[in-house]
Design a protein around this motif. Structure first.
Motif, PDB file in Angstrom:
ATOM      1  N   TYR A   1      -4.198   4.488  -4.444  1.00 44.21           N
ATOM      2  CA  TYR A   1      -5.245   4.067  -3.506  1.00 44.21           C
ATOM      3  C   TYR A   1      -5.935   5.263  -2.856  1.00 44.21           C
ATOM      4  O   TYR A   1      -5.287   6.245  -2.485  1.00 44.21           O
ATOM      5  CB  TYR A   1      -4.639   3.175  -2.419  1.00 44.21           C
ATOM      6  CG  TYR A   1      -4.027   1.930  -2.992  1.00 44.21           C
ATOM      7  CD1 TYR A   1      -4.832   0.897  -3.463  1.00 44.21           C
ATOM      8  CD2 TYR A   1      -2.643   1.793  -3.100  1.00 44.21           C
ATOM      9  CE1 TYR A   1      -4.281  -0.247  -4.011  1.00 44.21           C
ATOM     10  CE2 TYR A   1      -2.082   0.654  -3.648  1.00 44.21           C
ATOM     11  CZ  TYR A   1      -2.905  -0.366  -4.099  1.00 44.21           C
ATOM     12  OH  TYR A   1      -2.357  -1.485  -4.653  1.00 44.21           O
TER      13      TYR A   1
ATOM     14  N   GLU B   1      -9.547   2.151  -5.719  1.00 48.19           N
ATOM     15  CA  GLU B   1      -8.202   2.295  -6.270  1.00 48.19           C
ATOM     16  C   GLU B   1      -8.314   2.494  -7.772  1.00 48.19           C
ATOM     17  O   GLU B   1      -9.345   2.188  -8.372  1.00 48.19           O
ATOM     18  CB  GLU B   1      -7.360   1.051  -5.953  1.00 48.19           C
ATOM     19  CG  GLU B   1      -7.893  -0.230  -6.575  1.00 48.19           C
ATOM     20  CD  GLU B   1      -7.180  -1.470  -6.016  1.00 48.19           C
ATOM     21  OE1 GLU B   1      -7.273  -1.701  -4.802  1.00 48.19           O
ATOM     22  OE2 GLU B   1      -6.547  -2.188  -6.809  1.00 48.19           O
TER      23      GLU B   1
ATOM     24  N   ARG C   1      -8.613  -2.654  -2.551  1.00 52.91           N
ATOM     25  CA  ARG C   1      -9.873  -2.002  -2.215  1.00 52.91           C
ATOM     26  C   ARG C   1     -11.008  -2.761  -2.914  1.00 52.91           C
ATOM     27  O   ARG C   1     -10.768  -3.432  -3.923  1.00 52.91           O
ATOM     28  CB  ARG C   1      -9.889  -0.544  -2.719  1.00 52.91           C
ATOM     29  CG  ARG C   1      -8.764   0.331  -2.195  1.00 52.91           C
ATOM     30  CD  ARG C   1      -9.012   0.784  -0.774  1.00 52.91           C
ATOM     31  NE  ARG C   1      -8.009   1.745  -0.327  1.00 52.91           N
ATOM     32  CZ  ARG C   1      -6.827   1.412   0.198  1.00 52.91           C
ATOM     33  NH1 ARG C   1      -6.503   0.134   0.331  1.00 52.91           N
ATOM     34  NH2 ARG C   1      -5.971   2.343   0.588  1.00 52.91           N
TER      35      ARG C   1
END
Ligand SMILES: [Fe+2]
Length: 246
Positions: A107, A112, A140
Motif C-alpha cells: 500500500y 496499491e 485504495r
C-alpha cells in the motif's frame, strides 16, 4: 510523484531497455508488479536493473517458483524448462533477493499494487466478470496488477465494471485524467511477453499530482530477445511467441 509501473518483464532485457529509453525523464520512481524472470534469457540483467531503480517490487508466481518457494509441477512444460534454466542462470544473491520479495498487496499513498489480484497473488483478472467484486477487496481507490499480460483499465466506481481505452494497434498511448471519485483497476500489460496480440512492450505512467494515467506501448528489439532465447537453448516457442504478442 511520477511513477513508472512495469510488470511481467520475464527476463526480456531488450524490452525493458526499450521501456526505460522510451519513458526517460517522465518518472521519479519505478514500481514493479512481479514476474521479473521466467521465459526470457536475461534474468540476471533484468533483476539488476529493477534492483537499481525500483522503489517497490511484489513477487510474481515465476519469481516464487524460481526462488524455490513453490513447486514447478503446476507450470506448463515450457514454463517449467524456463524456470529451471533461470534458476541455474542466476547468481546466489539474485536468487536470495527473489526469495525475499514481498507478496502483495503493498500500500502507498493513494494506490496499491499486487501481482494477480489484491486478494490473491495468483488470480487472473481478465474479464469484466473477473473484476466485478475486486473493488470490495481494495484498500485504495487505485490498484495496479499484472499477471495476465493484458493491458487493461477498468473503472470500478459504477454498478458494472467499465473498460477504459488502452492504446490500440499503431497507437502509442492512451492518456486518462483520473477524477477524485474514480475507483480504478489498472494492468499496465507485460513488458517482456505481451499476450494481447500486440508485440510491443507495455507499461504505464502514473502522475499522482496531475492525476494523469498513461498506458503506453513501445517497439523493441524482438529479434535480439529471440536470438538470446534460442542461444540459451530455451524452447523455440518462447522466442516465436514474442513476434505475435501472444
Ligand atoms: Fe507473468
Amino acid at each position: 510523484m511520477r511513477r513508472l509501473i512495469v510488470s511481467d518483464i520475464h527476463g526480456n532485457l531488450e524490452a525493458l531497455e526499450a521501456v526505460l529509453r522510451d519513458a526517460r525523464g517522465e518518472w521519479d520512481q519505478m514500481i514493479c508488479l512481479g514476474d521479473l524472470v521466467g521465459y526470457g534469457a536475461s534474468p540476471q540483467q533484468v533483476i539488476s536493473i529493477v534492483r537499481e531503480h525500483a522503489a517497490a517490487v511484489v513477487r510474481g508466481n515465476h519469481d516464487r517458483v524460481c526462488a524455490g518457494l513453490d513447486d514447478d509441477d503446476w507450470f506448463n512444460a515450457a514454463a517449467r524448462l524456463a524456470v529451471r534454466w533461470t534458476r541455474a542462470a542466476l547468481d546466489g544473491e539474485s536468487l536470495h533477493w527473489l526469495s525475499e520479495l514481498p507478496t502483495g498487496p503493498l500500500y502507498f499513498e493513494g494506490f496499491e499494487i499486487a501481482h494477480g489480484a489484491p486478494y490473491d497473488e495468483d488470480e487472473y483478472l481478465v474479464s469484466d466478470d473477473d473484476v466485478d467484486y475486486v473493488a470490495e477487496t481494495m484498500e485504495r481507490p487505485l490498484c495496479f496488477v499484472g499477471h495476465t499480460h493484458l493491458q487493461r483499465v477498468w473503472d470500478l466506481s459504477g454498478v458494472e465494471p467499465r473498460r477504459l481505452s488502452v492504446p490500440g494497434t499503431g497507437e502509442r498511448e492512451s492518456r486518462l485524467t483520473i477524477g477524485a471519485e474514480s475507483v480504478l483497476l489498472v494492468n499496465p500489460g507485460s513488458v517482456g511477453q505481451p499476450r494481447d496480440r500486440d508485440a510491443r512492450a507495455a507499461y504505464a505512467l502514473w502522475d499522482s499530482d496531475a492525476r494523469e494515467l498513461i498506458l503506453r506501448r513501445v517497439e523493441y528489439d524482438i529479434a535480439g530477445a529471440q536470438r538470446r532465447i534460442r542461444e540459451a537453448g530455451l524452447p523455440d516457442f518462447l522466442a516465436a511467441r514474442l513476434a505475435h504478442g501472444q
